[in-house]
Enzyme design. Sequence first.
Site, PDB file in Angstrom:
ATOM      1  N   ARG A   1       0.920  -1.270  -0.104  1.00  0.00           N
ATOM      2  CA  ARG A   1      -0.045  -0.105   0.080  1.00  0.00           C
ATOM      3  C   ARG A   1       0.861   1.212  -0.020  1.00  0.00           C
ATOM      4  NH1 ARG A   1      -0.187  -2.932   4.552  1.00  0.00           N
ATOM      5  NH2 ARG A   1       0.671  -1.731   6.396  1.00  0.00           N
ATOM      6  N   SER A   2       0.382   2.402  -0.416  1.00  0.00           N
ATOM      7  CA  SER A   2       1.072   3.615  -0.653  1.00  0.00           C
ATOM      8  C   SER A   2       1.062   4.237   0.778  1.00  0.00           C
ATOM      9  CB  SER A   2       0.337   4.514  -1.598  1.00  0.00           C
ATOM     10  OG  SER A   2       0.358   3.837  -2.901  1.00  0.00           O
TER      11      SER A   2
END
Length: 341
Positions: A28-29
Amino acid sequence: MPSVALAAETVPERHYTHHEGRGATPHRSNPRVIHRELTTLDVGPDMNVAEFGTGSGYSGALLAHLVGPRGTVTSLDIDDYLVRWAGLIHHRRGVGNIRCHTADGTSGFADRAPYDRIVAWCTPPLLPQAWVDQTADGGLIVAPLPIAAVPNMTLVAKIRVSGGRPAVEAVFNGGYIEATASPKTDLDLPGRWVDWENRVPAPSWISIAWREDDDRLHTGARAALDRLLKNAHTEPYGGVAVDWPSWRTWAAATAGPQLTMAGVNPDLWALGHSTPATAAVIQQDGAVLADAADSPSLTALRGWLAAWEDAGRPAPETHQPALVRHDDDQGAGGWNLRLTR
């Protein structure tokens, strides 16, 4: 306080990224980076927005808040598992102005176009024609784009579309996972432009910008990777710790067709020069690997590094960006992002 920051106070980040029913979303960012890209996107009420890369659903929830009840958000991802869960979490939170679809985002989603804003959380091989076609006149695209035809060489670009033509307004350091035609299972291996990969006795790979000059058996790529794995010559970099975003951007803008990216040691990218007969790279930890102490590639790499140091290790944002039209034999069209000094 910026509107994105206000939205972040309302949208429960960990409810999306670490949902108890689905578990933590892999790869995930960073939320701070998501906030930066959405601030650059300049989303307003009532807009029609598309995002490519549904992920956990967190970025889509922020967009849904920013466009308000009369705005619309379309979220696409190649991974049906992520799409289903994001759609369910949005529904259970009462977020009704976003729709999630399983699709290849590089083709856009014409059914709900034109979009006032498009944002991508994955890196296409170039700016797709479809994205430009599906952006409203005067609209914005914020997306990571390759700056060279090797992996892990990207910048995030702010692009304005006017009269059907894209123009770069700004670039920022950053990048996201490569867009692929199917869900990515090996997150350690680049999604494209890997010219040779070894899986035994340990994982390693190489990407060469001169691949069109290699043969169908990838003889040159195999030989270059083998030379790097033998570690015939190693030396520490003589300068201070390598500023990797600055160095890789400089190399993309100035190095030319012998540019080479490799993964020789776990969790370390390596960038340098290679030919079918010689190879030399510098790793993120500052270790220089070459096929010989008198390697022509090592001489070239030292010259690149010296020029980079002489230029003052310029920040990625200081390079001049341009979009260069590209059409291939399969009919895929778009624009490459390229840099000059």
